[in-house]
Scaffold this active site. Structure first.
Site, PDB file in Angstrom:
ATOM      1  N   ASP A  12      -2.526   7.619  -2.028  1.00 48.29           N
ATOM      2  CA  ASP A  12      -3.324   8.807  -1.693  1.00 48.29           C
ATOM      3  C   ASP A  12      -4.613   8.464  -0.955  1.00 48.29           C
ATOM      4  O   ASP A  12      -5.619   9.165  -1.101  1.00 48.29           O
ATOM      5  CB  ASP A  12      -3.671   9.628  -2.945  1.00 48.29           C
ATOM      6  CG  ASP A  12      -2.426  10.010  -3.718  1.00 48.29           C
ATOM      7  OD1 ASP A  12      -1.425  10.352  -3.077  1.00 48.29           O
ATOM      8  OD2 ASP A  12      -2.451   9.934  -4.958  1.00 48.29           O
ATOM      9  N   LYS A  15      -3.196   7.826   4.218  1.00 47.22           N
ATOM     10  CA  LYS A  15      -2.424   7.057   5.205  1.00 47.22           C
ATOM     11  C   LYS A  15      -1.706   7.968   6.189  1.00 47.22           C
ATOM     12  O   LYS A  15      -1.615   7.662   7.374  1.00 47.22           O
ATOM     13  CB  LYS A  15      -1.373   6.187   4.505  1.00 47.22           C
ATOM     14  CG  LYS A  15      -1.951   5.105   3.652  1.00 47.22           C
ATOM     15  CD  LYS A  15      -0.854   4.328   2.933  1.00 47.22           C
ATOM     16  CE  LYS A  15      -0.096   5.107   1.899  1.00 47.22           C
ATOM     17  NZ  LYS A  15      -0.847   5.495   0.711  1.00 47.22           N
ATOM     18  N   GLY A  39       3.684  11.142  -0.708  1.00 41.44           N
ATOM     19  CA  GLY A  39       3.421  12.462  -0.142  1.00 41.44           C
ATOM     20  C   GLY A  39       2.372  12.279   0.930  1.00 41.44           C
ATOM     21  O   GLY A  39       1.212  12.035   0.630  1.00 41.44           O
ATOM     22  N   HIS A  40       2.793  12.303   2.182  1.00 44.90           N
ATOM     23  CA  HIS A  40       1.867  12.033   3.281  1.00 44.90           C
ATOM     24  C   HIS A  40       1.573  13.344   4.011  1.00 44.90           C
ATOM     25  O   HIS A  40       2.469  13.963   4.566  1.00 44.90           O
ATOM     26  CB  HIS A  40       2.460  10.986   4.220  1.00 44.90           C
ATOM     27  CG  HIS A  40       2.657   9.649   3.551  1.00 44.90           C
ATOM     28  ND1 HIS A  40       3.583   8.734   3.949  1.00 44.90           N
ATOM     29  CD2 HIS A  40       2.032   9.107   2.482  1.00 44.90           C
ATOM     30  CE1 HIS A  40       3.513   7.662   3.154  1.00 44.90           C
ATOM     31  NE2 HIS A  40       2.582   7.877   2.272  1.00 44.90           N
ATOM     32  N   GLN A 220       2.439   4.336  -0.946  1.00 45.33           N
ATOM     33  CA  GLN A 220       1.669   3.941  -2.133  1.00 45.33           C
ATOM     34  C   GLN A 220       0.494   3.015  -1.736  1.00 45.33           C
ATOM     35  O   GLN A 220       0.037   3.076  -0.611  1.00 45.33           O
ATOM     36  CB  GLN A 220       2.563   3.290  -3.201  1.00 45.33           C
ATOM     37  CG  GLN A 220       3.512   4.274  -3.874  1.00 45.33           C
ATOM     38  CD  GLN A 220       4.787   4.546  -3.114  1.00 45.33           C
ATOM     39  OE1 GLN A 220       5.423   3.643  -2.614  1.00 45.33           O
ATOM     40  NE2 GLN A 220       5.194   5.781  -3.022  1.00 45.33           N
TER      41      GLN A 220
HETATM   42  P1  IMP Z   1       6.973   6.334  -9.411  1.00 49.80           P
HETATM   43  O1  IMP Z   1       6.775   5.639  -8.118  1.00 49.80           O
HETATM   44  O2  IMP Z   1       7.369   7.780  -9.270  1.00 49.80           O
HETATM   45  O3  IMP Z   1       7.885   5.587 -10.334  1.00 49.80           O
HETATM   46  O4  IMP Z   1       5.563   6.394 -10.167  1.00 49.80           O
HETATM   47  C1  IMP Z   1       4.917   5.226 -10.650  1.00 49.80           C
HETATM   48  C2  IMP Z   1       3.405   5.349 -10.535  1.00 49.80           C
HETATM   49  O5  IMP Z   1       3.024   5.318  -9.173  1.00 49.80           O
HETATM   50  C3  IMP Z   1       2.828   6.661 -11.082  1.00 49.80           C
HETATM   51  O6  IMP Z   1       1.543   6.407 -11.631  1.00 49.80           O
HETATM   52  C4  IMP Z   1       2.705   7.543  -9.856  1.00 49.80           C
HETATM   53  O7  IMP Z   1       1.717   8.519 -10.010  1.00 49.80           O
HETATM   54  C5  IMP Z   1       2.310   6.500  -8.825  1.00 49.80           C
HETATM   55  N1  IMP Z   1       2.694   6.846  -7.450  1.00 49.80           N
HETATM   56  C6  IMP Z   1       3.886   6.678  -6.862  1.00 49.80           C
HETATM   57  N2  IMP Z   1       3.858   7.072  -5.587  1.00 49.80           N
HETATM   58  C7  IMP Z   1       2.602   7.465  -5.349  1.00 49.80           C
HETATM   59  C8  IMP Z   1       1.941   7.954  -4.185  1.00 49.80           C
HETATM   60  O8  IMP Z   1       2.509   8.066  -3.090  1.00 49.80           O
HETATM   61  N3  IMP Z   1       0.624   8.258  -4.331  1.00 49.80           N
HETATM   62  C9  IMP Z   1      -0.037   8.098  -5.506  1.00 49.80           C
HETATM   63  N4  IMP Z   1       0.545   7.641  -6.623  1.00 49.80           N
HETATM   64  C10 IMP Z   1       1.849   7.330  -6.543  1.00 49.80           C
END
Ligand code: IMP
Length: 433
Positions: A12, A15, A39-40, A220
Site C-alpha cells: 500500500d 505503487k 490492490g493497485h 506487496q
Molecule cells: P495474503 O497475502 O492474503 O495471504 O495476506 C498476508 C498478509 O499480507 C496480510 O497481513 C495482508 O493484509 C497482507 N497483504 C497482502 N497483500 C497486500 C497488499 O497488496 N497490500 C497490503 N497488505 C497486503
C-alpha cells in the site's frame, strides 16, 4: 530501460499510482508475484481503476504480462480484463501458462487456515493466496495451462481436495458434485483465458532483445516478503526485486533501475510487528487524512511514522537506485510529524530490524520531530517542480535522503498524474523510449 518498481514497507505504498505515471516510458509492464491480494489504485481523467491482477501499466503500455510467479483467480481475471477493455485499455495481455490458479476452494481454505491459526492468525486478504502457493510447492497446484484440460482439472481438483480434506470436509467441496462443478467452471473460464496464455519468459526476452523498455511491477512490500518480512505475518511470495527473476523468468542482472516506493509515513493491514505504529487520536487522524482503508478488503489500516532503519534495510535488500515518496501532502497536515531514526532495547541501540513479536516487545523508538508543512501551493509545484515544494517538506525529504544515502526522484502529492513531481536530474525525467 529495464526498471523495477517495488514497495519498501508493508504494501500500500502507492505503487499503482507511480507505475501508471511511469508507464508511458515503457512498452511492456510485467507482474511477477502475488495475485488478487494486491490492490493497485490508478486515477486518471477523473476515473478510478483498481487493479488486482493485471499490471497497473495496462492503461498505457503496449503489452502487459502476468508472470509465472503469480497466483491468479481466472474468474476475477476475466472480470478485470473485461472492465479494462470497456474503459478503453487495449494493451496486449500475456499470461504465463505456468502461473498458478486460485480457485474458490483455495479461498475457502484461506479462511479455514486463519481460523486454525487462531491467535497467530495473519489477517490475510482471504483471496486464497497462501493455499495456492502451498499447492504450488506441494507440486499439486493447478497451473493456467491446466485450465485447457478437463482430465487434468478433474485429477487436480480431486488431489487437492484429498490432501486438504480435513479442512474442507464441512464445506460444499466435500460433495463430489461440487468438485465436478468446480472443475467444469474452471474448464469453461479456461476457454476465455486461452487466448492470453503463453510462455511469457520467452516473450519478455524477445521484447528485451528488440530493445523495448520493460517495467517490472512488484506487489506487496519488503516487510510482507515470505523470507525477509515479519514472518509469519507476511504474504506467501517473495516481494523483493530479486523475485522478478524467478517470478517472470528474466535475469536481475539486466535490470537498470530499481525504484523503491515509500509512503511518507507507514501503514499496515493485518496482524504482526509494526515497530513505528501509533495509536489513539493521532492515528485516527492520520488514517482519515490518508484514507487508509484496504483496497482489497476495506479494512482500516494500522498507521505509524516513517521508519528509517526499516527503510535502510529495505533499500539494501532491493538494491534501490532511487525513491518515490507518496502521500507526503497527507503527512504535512498532521499537527506533529515524527520519524523513527533508530531502535533501542533495554536502553541500548539495536542494529537489526525487530522481526518477530518478542523482538518488538519493549522496543523504544528514537524519534525526530518535524514541523508540518500544510497544504502545498500546487500551482507553484506544477510550475517549479521540486523547487516549488514547501521548504519544510524539502527539509523532511532531505533528511530521508541524508539518512538513506539514496536520492528521492519522485514526490507524489495527490492521486492524479499531474501531482507527481520528478527531480530534474532523475533518469526517469525523460521518456526513456
Ligand atoms: P495474503 O497475502 O492474503 O495471504 O495476506 C498476508 C498478509 O499480507 C496480510 O497481513 C495482508 O493484509 C497482507 N497483504 C497482502 N497483500 C497486500 C497488499 O497488496 N497490500 C497490503 N497488505 C497486503
Amino acid at each position: 530501460m529495464i526498471a523495477a518498481v517495488l514497495g519498501l514497507q508493508f504494501g500500500d505504498e502507492g505503487k499503482g499510482k507511480i507505475t501508471d505515471f511511469l508507464s508511458d516510458r515503457f512498452e511492456v509492464a510485467v507482474r511477477f508475484n502475488g495475485g488478487g491480494n494486491a490492490g493497485h489504485t490508478v486515477v486518471t481523467d477523473g476515473r478510478t481503476f483498481k487493479f488486482h491482477l493485471v499490471p497497473s501499466g495496462s492503461l498505457r503500455c503496449e503489452t502487459v504480462v502476468l508472470g509465472n510467479g503469480m497466483v491468479i483467480d481466472p474468474f476475477a481475471l476475466k472480470d478485470e480484463i473485461q472492465k479494462l477493455r470497456e474503459s478503453g485499455g487495449n494493451a496486449e495481455i500475456k499470461i504465463s501458462k505456468m502461473a498458478h490458479v486460485v480457485t474458490p476452494m483455495h479461498k475457502e481454505l484461506d479462511k479455514k487456515e486463519e481460523e486454525i491459526r487462531s491467535k497467530l492468525s495473519i489477517g490475510t486478504t482471504a483471496q486464497g493466496i497462501g493455499p495456492t502457493y502451498e499447492d504450488k510447492y506441494a507440486r499439486t497446484g493447478i497451473r493456467m495451462v491446466d485450465l485447457l484440460s478437463k482430465t487434468i482439472l478433474d485429477e487436480k481438483v480431486e488431489t487437492i481436495y484429498r490432501m486438504k480434506e480435513s479442512l474442507l470436509k464441512d464445506t460444499k467441496f466435500s460433495q463430489q458434485t461440487e468438485r465436478q462443478a468446480l472443475s467444469s467452471a474452471l474448464l469453461e473460464v479456461g476457454k476465455y483465458v486461452k487466448q492470453f496464455l503463453d510462455y511469457t519468459e520467452n516473450i519478455i526476452y524477445e521484447k528485451y532483445s528488440n530493445g523495448k523498455n520493460i517495467l517490472f511491477e512488484g506487489a506487496q512490500g519488503t516487510m510482507l516478503d515470505i523470507d525477509f518480512g515479519m514472518y509469519p505475518f507476511v504474504t506467501s511470495s517473495n516481494a523483493l526485486s530479486g523475485a522478478l527473476s524467478t517470478g517472470a523468468g528474466f535475469s536481475f542482472r539486466k535490470v537498470d533501475f530499481v525504484l523503491g516506493v515509500v509512503k511518507a509515513y507507514t501503514s499496515k493491514v493485518g496482524a504482526g510487528p509494526f515497530p513505528s505504529e501509533i495509536e489513539g487520536k493521532e492515528a485516527d487522524r492520520l488514517r482519515d487524512l490518508g484514507h487508509e482503508y484496504g483496497t482489497t478488503t476495506g479494512r482500516p489500516r494500522r498507521v505509524g511514522w516513517l521508519d528509517l532503519p526499516l527503510l535502510k534495510y529495505a533499500t539494501r535488500m532491493n538494491d534501490v537506485d532511487a525513491l518515490a515518496i507518496t502521500k507526503i501532502d497527507t503527512l504535512g497536515k498532521m499537527d506533529k510529524i515524527k520519524v523513527c531514526t533508530g531502535y533501542r532495547k533495554n536502553g541500548k541501540s539495536i542494529d537489526y530490524i525487530p522481526r518477530n513479536l518478542e523482538e518488538v516487545d519493549g522496543i523504544d523508538l528514537e524519534l525526530r520531530e518535524f514541523e508540518p508543512w500544510g497544504e502545498p501551493d500546487y500551482d507553484k509545484v506544477v510550475k517549479n517542480g521540486f523547487n516549488g515544494l514547501p521548504e519544510k517538506m524539502k527539509e523532511y525529504i532531505e533528511f530521508i535522503v541524508d539518512y538513506l544515502k539514496i536520492p528521492v526522484d519522485i514526490v507524489s502529492l495527490g492521486e492524479t498524474r499531474n501531482m507527481t513531481i520528478v527531480r530534474e536530474s532523475s533518469e526517469l525525467k525523460s521518456n526513456g523510449k
